[in-house]
Design an enzyme around this catalytic site. Sequence first.
Site, PDB file in Angstrom:
ATOM      1  N   THR A 178       0.848  -1.196   0.000  1.00  0.00           N
ATOM      2  CA  THR A 178       0.000   0.000   0.000  1.00  0.00           C
ATOM      3  C   THR A 178       0.881   1.242   0.000  1.00  0.00           C
ATOM      4  O   THR A 178       1.896   1.299   0.698  1.00  0.00           O
ATOM      5  CB  THR A 178      -0.933   0.023   1.224  1.00  0.00           C
ATOM      6  OG1 THR A 178      -1.845  -1.076   1.135  1.00  0.00           O
ATOM      7  CG2 THR A 178      -1.749   1.314   1.273  1.00  0.00           C
ATOM      8  N   PHE A 180       1.136   5.090   0.949  1.00  0.00           N
ATOM      9  CA  PHE A 180       0.582   6.107   1.837  1.00  0.00           C
ATOM     10  C   PHE A 180       1.220   7.450   1.500  1.00  0.00           C
ATOM     11  O   PHE A 180       2.375   7.510   1.062  1.00  0.00           O
ATOM     12  CB  PHE A 180       0.877   5.771   3.301  1.00  0.00           C
ATOM     13  CG  PHE A 180       0.276   4.476   3.775  1.00  0.00           C
ATOM     14  CD1 PHE A 180      -0.947   4.444   4.417  1.00  0.00           C
ATOM     15  CD2 PHE A 180       0.948   3.277   3.573  1.00  0.00           C
ATOM     16  CE1 PHE A 180      -1.498   3.252   4.855  1.00  0.00           C
ATOM     17  CE2 PHE A 180       0.403   2.076   4.000  1.00  0.00           C
ATOM     18  CZ  PHE A 180      -0.820   2.059   4.643  1.00  0.00           C
TER      19      PHE A 180
END
Length: 286
Positions: A178, A180
């Site tokens: 992921t 961020f």
Amino acid sequence: MNIGYLGPRGTFTEEAATRLFPAGEGGAAPVLIPYRTIPEVLADVEAGKLDRGVVPIENSIEGSVAVTLDALVHEVEVYITAEVVLPIRHHLMVRPGVSLEEIEGVISHPQALAQCRKSLDRLLPHVPQSAATSTAEAAAIVARSDRPLAALGNRLAATLNGLEVLKSDLQDLEGNATRFVAVGRELQPPTGHDKTSVVFAFGVDRPGNLCRWLTPFAERQVNLVKLESRPAKRSLGDYIFFADVEGHLTDQPVQEALAETRDDCAFFKVLGAYPRVDYQRSNNGG
């Protein structure tokens, strides 16, 4: 610095915040403040209540985080100032003493459940699954419950809630990661290794719009690392486009290409220019 992040404590976003804003030697450690929602984090950055905010923006399996993109475009005037990519490792955690055979239910964020679907079907084929607002909340629910439940989340969530990890690395794909981003109120200066994020839309839908928009970048050898569309939230079939461009907004080739493409846009907004993180890519499966 006051740093807001998508909470509660024990989320992957908290882990990302600690990577983006580590405690400095000899200086005051940043204050990490958990928030309930992504829009609340971004709104408090815009209002000056936070120095920075940290939110998820893209997952390698589930794609872009829609609420983050929509808020950046439609709700707030802030800039992306930094990024970090975390490998996402999901662990099955239970109260101490609970065995795999005793588990009556698995709780986690819907994305975590989706990312571990095959592993859960193999380990716990007939055990019901239920959604929580975050992996950290799922761990807290399991810790409070008298039933033998399990949660999917990271090791930080297990530690904070007194749980033990029963099975590790349940994510179906090893490349699960992921991205961020940190957001602030000002654009960042160039570092020589940057990325610029923009969003744009055309006034009239006609053949060749996107091709004309891309051509100035190709002519200047400027690489686009991401291009996607999302509903413009006006009417069905009306879209806006998001692009991530290698280089800083002030770099001459990027500056020239954006200036040329801006004339064709009915809507154009810079979401940020910030240091680029180079992460492992599979070269489109090659």
